[in-house]
Design a protein around this motif. Sequence first.
Motif, PDB file in Angstrom:
ATOM      1  N   SER A   1      33.113  83.877  79.489  1.00 51.24           N
ATOM      2  CA  SER A   1      33.604  83.804  78.111  1.00 51.24           C
ATOM      3  C   SER A   1      33.323  82.416  77.577  1.00 51.24           C
ATOM      4  O   SER A   1      33.207  81.452  78.336  1.00 51.24           O
ATOM      5  CB  SER A   1      35.103  84.114  78.072  1.00 51.24           C
TER       6      SER A   1
ATOM      7  N   ASP B   1      39.361  83.005  78.137  1.00 54.18           N
ATOM      8  CA  ASP B   1      40.198  84.064  77.573  1.00 54.18           C
ATOM      9  C   ASP B   1      41.221  84.468  78.618  1.00 54.18           C
ATOM     10  O   ASP B   1      41.361  83.791  79.655  1.00 54.18           O
ATOM     11  CB  ASP B   1      39.351  85.256  77.115  1.00 54.18           C
TER      12      ASP B   1
ATOM     13  N   ASN C   1      46.829  87.944  72.090  1.00 54.79           N
ATOM     14  CA  ASN C   1      47.484  86.640  72.280  1.00 54.79           C
ATOM     15  C   ASN C   1      48.461  86.200  71.189  1.00 54.79           C
ATOM     16  O   ASN C   1      49.591  85.821  71.498  1.00 54.79           O
ATOM     17  CB  ASN C   1      46.425  85.556  72.469  1.00 54.79           C
TER      18      ASN C   1
ATOM     19  N   ILE D   1      44.115  79.614  74.363  1.00 56.82           N
ATOM     20  CA  ILE D   1      43.519  79.343  75.672  1.00 56.82           C
ATOM     21  C   ILE D   1      43.177  77.865  75.797  1.00 56.82           C
ATOM     22  O   ILE D   1      43.172  77.290  76.879  1.00 56.82           O
ATOM     23  CB  ILE D   1      42.245  80.202  75.862  1.00 56.82           C
TER      24      ILE D   1
ATOM     25  N   TYR E   1      41.413  87.777  72.501  1.00 59.18           N
ATOM     26  CA  TYR E   1      41.742  87.313  73.850  1.00 59.18           C
ATOM     27  C   TYR E   1      41.644  85.789  74.009  1.00 59.18           C
ATOM     28  O   TYR E   1      41.915  85.272  75.094  1.00 59.18           O
ATOM     29  CB  TYR E   1      40.843  87.956  74.932  1.00 59.18           C
ATOM     30  N   GLY E   2      41.250  85.070  72.942  1.00 56.36           N
ATOM     31  CA  GLY E   2      40.979  83.646  73.105  1.00 56.36           C
ATOM     32  C   GLY E   2      42.012  82.693  72.537  1.00 56.36           C
ATOM     33  O   GLY E   2      41.984  81.496  72.832  1.00 56.36           O
TER      34      GLY E   2
ATOM     35  N   GLN F   1      43.928  91.986  82.330  1.00 60.60           N
ATOM     36  CA  GLN F   1      44.277  91.216  81.133  1.00 60.60           C
ATOM     37  C   GLN F   1      45.770  90.924  81.120  1.00 60.60           C
ATOM     38  O   GLN F   1      46.586  91.746  81.525  1.00 60.60           O
ATOM     39  CB  GLN F   1      43.928  92.003  79.864  1.00 60.60           C
TER      40      GLN F   1
ATOM     41  N   ASN G   1      37.622  86.290  67.926  1.00 64.23           N
ATOM     42  CA  ASN G   1      38.487  85.431  68.732  1.00 64.23           C
ATOM     43  C   ASN G   1      39.448  86.224  69.619  1.00 64.23           C
ATOM     44  O   ASN G   1      40.376  85.652  70.202  1.00 64.23           O
ATOM     45  CB  ASN G   1      39.290  84.507  67.807  1.00 64.23           C
TER      46      ASN G   1
ATOM     47  N   ARG H   1      33.726  85.544  71.469  1.00 64.77           N
ATOM     48  CA  ARG H   1      34.258  84.557  72.417  1.00 64.77           C
ATOM     49  C   ARG H   1      34.482  85.149  73.809  1.00 64.77           C
ATOM     50  O   ARG H   1      34.143  84.537  74.813  1.00 64.77           O
ATOM     51  CB  ARG H   1      35.575  83.996  71.865  1.00 64.77           C
ATOM     52  N   SER H   2      35.078  86.327  73.868  1.00 63.72           N
ATOM     53  CA  SER H   2      35.388  86.943  75.148  1.00 63.72           C
ATOM     54  C   SER H   2      34.168  87.659  75.719  1.00 63.72           C
ATOM     55  O   SER H   2      33.233  87.998  74.992  1.00 63.72           O
ATOM     56  CB  SER H   2      36.539  87.935  74.973  1.00 63.72           C
TER      57      SER H   2
END
Length: 409
Positions: free
Chosen positions: A174, A313, A226, A206, A202-203, A387, A200, A165-166
Amino acid sequence: MNSIEQLQEAEQALLEIFSGIDAQVKHNLQRVLTAFRNHRVGAHHFASVSGYGHDDLGRETLDQVFAQVMGAEAALVRVQIVSGTHAITCALYGVLRPGDEMLAVIGSPYDTLEEVIGLRGQGQGSLIDFGIKYRQLELNEEGKIDWQALQHGIQENTKLVLIQRSCGYLWRPSLSIQEIEKIIHIVKQQNPNTVCFVDNCYGEFIDIKEPTHVGADLMAGSLIKNPGGTLVTAGGYIAGRADLVEAAACRLTAPGIGSAGGATFDQNRLLFQGLFLAPQMVGEAMKGTYLTGYVFDKLGYPVNPPPLAPRGDVIQAIKLGSAKKLIAFCKAIQQSSPIGSYLDPIPDDMPGYESEVVMAGGTFIEGSTLELSADGPLREPYVVYCQGGTHWTHVAIALQAAIEAVGEA
């Protein structure tokens, strides 16, 4: 215009976007609260057991709460998972068998997965060592998914499709939830038995949906990103189809033990509370990415994603163009951090990474990337990846120092 004025201009320009993020936070928090209520979470779930970790009511309930929040049949939330890469690895080894093929549909995977797959390193039991085939679909000239190649990319032995995803350390957008859903639809049309697996990291939170809400069979991520809400001290999660989650659990522990074991070391309260805080923390981090992208775009630097584009992300990439500026940027972020502000980031080798990496991470949890951090590999074109951020005002303070450190493009 000085750095303070530049940030004030950015804040005014982003007011409407910030308001939209607040509305999304409220929606996602309602989803979390509903799961807590449905599973009757109480203070008794904070207790822990020792040894094998059998019959840990808090851990078992957290798995159920997590599964509901993520729109999955089952979830495995464990402090024994040491990183997002470890969670992903458990999932891959749980699903794949000798002779199977894994297909990455978004170009090269993140650096730390290369040795897991067997693209770098040798003799440590990579997927390729175990006779699992690997193939990847390259991105098109715009750095996006090659939909035409994907339409014909699934073969009879393609057991698993890897959807990252990222952006990782690639200069690409992303993935949005809508794009992930489209990938899954195309894959399932060609082979309904191919497992659609989403990295997934960092996602989470979101969007108002997660990949498992839109058809992903399995996904994995880190709790010091996250979903840990900046409180969880270590761990990762795997969520999706119940049989696939259990297969991954058997790789984390052992066949026959699976998800039944694993003491939580009195971490249950933090695991629950981190999940409760996660939507808000992610919202603040998203505001930080918009602020960072807007300001550095105005300074003339290429930024990814673009300043006003929807986020996939909690990462904002800036193409700084030189090693000197990359190090200076990270130094400014470190000096604006609550922990270790007196330290100077120095490029060094890091386990799992191909190039030397310079990293600013003055965080309360080591390696936490939902707290404000910045890093980048020392290689052309010298991109820094910003980040997290527990509150966007901290990001603004750190950006003021970063602007003064690197100047205009």
